[in-house]
Design an enzyme around this catalytic site. Structure first.
Site, PDB file in Angstrom:
ATOM      1  CB  SER A 194      -0.876   0.054   1.254  1.00 45.29           C
ATOM      2  OG  SER A 194      -1.710  -1.062   1.335  1.00 45.29           O
TER       3      SER A 194
HETATM    4  N1  SAH Z   1       0.344  -5.070   4.230  1.00 46.63           N
HETATM    5  C1  SAH Z   1       0.983  -5.487   3.028  1.00 46.63           C
HETATM    6  C2  SAH Z   1       0.083  -5.316   1.824  1.00 46.63           C
HETATM    7  C3  SAH Z   1      -0.071  -6.611   1.141  1.00 46.63           C
HETATM    8  S1  SAH Z   1      -1.211  -6.693  -0.182  1.00 46.63           S
HETATM    9  C4  SAH Z   1       2.321  -4.812   2.826  1.00 46.63           C
HETATM   10  O1  SAH Z   1       2.674  -3.905   3.588  1.00 46.63           O
HETATM   11  O2  SAH Z   1       3.027  -5.227   1.917  1.00 46.63           O
HETATM   12  C5  SAH Z   1      -2.415  -7.812   0.498  1.00 46.63           C
HETATM   13  C6  SAH Z   1      -1.929  -9.172   0.896  1.00 46.63           C
HETATM   14  O3  SAH Z   1      -3.064  -9.926   1.314  1.00 46.63           O
HETATM   15  C7  SAH Z   1      -1.261  -9.966  -0.212  1.00 46.63           C
HETATM   16  O4  SAH Z   1       0.021 -10.339   0.216  1.00 46.63           O
HETATM   17  C8  SAH Z   1      -2.170 -11.173  -0.392  1.00 46.63           C
HETATM   18  O5  SAH Z   1      -1.470 -12.363  -0.715  1.00 46.63           O
HETATM   19  C9  SAH Z   1      -2.830 -11.277   0.964  1.00 46.63           C
HETATM   20  N2  SAH Z   1      -4.103 -12.005   0.977  1.00 46.63           N
HETATM   21  C10 SAH Z   1      -5.066 -12.055   0.009  1.00 46.63           C
HETATM   22  N3  SAH Z   1      -6.085 -12.844   0.393  1.00 46.63           N
HETATM   23  C11 SAH Z   1      -5.770 -13.320   1.634  1.00 46.63           C
HETATM   24  C12 SAH Z   1      -6.427 -14.199   2.551  1.00 46.63           C
HETATM   25  N4  SAH Z   1      -7.601 -14.769   2.279  1.00 46.63           N
HETATM   26  N5  SAH Z   1      -5.800 -14.458   3.731  1.00 46.63           N
HETATM   27  C13 SAH Z   1      -4.589 -13.886   4.031  1.00 46.63           C
HETATM   28  N6  SAH Z   1      -3.929 -13.054   3.188  1.00 46.63           N
HETATM   29  C14 SAH Z   1      -4.505 -12.773   2.007  1.00 46.63           C
END
Ligand code: SAH
Length: 208
Positions: free
Chosen positions: A61
């Site tokens: 993000s």
């Molecule tokens: N907070 C993170 C943003 C990651 S983007 C950062 O600072 O980089 C969102 C993340 O959610 C991705 O890595 C994706 O793989 C994960 N995600 C998607 N669906 C999910 C689920 N059902 N359970 C856990 N993680 C999930």
């Protein structure tokens, strides 16, 4: 300019835009080396206020969104926090700065992302535990949490995550398929929920 100077400048710009409210949020964004969390080819852009690709079709993000969510959680040192969506680990590290000396618990669906985030947390000495799994289930073993947040967008905030937060605690996350809204839900002592919305947002969808 050093990376620390770049971070100071980023935080100053975000403060001028009124994006950061709490001093603890500003301190955390100043402290976490975002360039260590992004792929090498994106390092030069690490302190610009925009999302970046982190592999596996996922994105980290933009700093203003991490700041906004950190403010909305109103974290204090010692808080126990659950994160859904570890990704590269940047957001969890920011949370970790604010709640230290507490551990942050984070659930990630994608094993390769979880593994590289774990390595980063070890290298940079962040106290974040990562579980590979489906965030719809939360992480019951470490509940109750003071608060929880999601960095991927479900159709509705998962019941299990809400139930793992203590009465009085909050859950913050993007909600919606297609159009998404940032939502903050507070669990009241009588079990009811108080819900506020905080504007339109765009996150990766939460996988089912
Ligand atoms: N907070 C993170 C943003 C990651 S983007 C950062 O600072 O980089 C969102 C993340 O959610 C991705 O890595 C994706 O793989 C994960 N995600 C998607 N669906 C999910 C689920 N059902 N359970 C856990 N993680 C999930």
């Amino acid at each position: 300019m050093s990376r620390a100077d770049d971070r100071d400048a980023m935080v100053r710009r975000l403060r001028q835009r009124g994006v950061i409210g709490r001093d603890s949020t500003a301190d955390a964004l100043r402290a976490v080396p975002r360039h260590e969390f992004v792929p090498l080819e994106s390092r030069e852009s690490a302190y610009e206020d925009r999302p970046l690709r982190i592999g596996a079709g996922q994105t980290i993000s933009a700093p203003h969104m991490v700041a906004k969510m950190t403010d909305l959680l109103a974290l204090s040192p010692g808080d126990r926090v659950l994160e859904i969506g570890t990704g590269c680990g940047y957001h969890a590290a920011v949370t970790g700065e604010v709640v230290a000396p507490s551990t942050v618990y984070s659930v990630e669906f994608e094993p390769t992302l979880a593994e590289s985030a774990r390595e980063r947390f070890a290298d940079l000495a962040y106290d974040v535990q990562v579980r590979v799994g489906d965030g719809h289930e939360g992480w019951p073993e470490h509940a109750p949490y003071d608060c929880a947040y999601l960095t991927c967008a479900p159709a509705e905030l998962p019941d299990a995550v809400i139930k793992q937060v203590r009465p009085g605690g909050v859950v913050v996350g993007p909600v919606g398929t297609g159009r998404q809204t940032l939502v903050r839900v507070r669990r009241l002592a009588d079990g009811s929920l108080e819900r506020e919305t905080h504007g339109a947002v765009r996150f990766v969808p939460m996988r089912e």
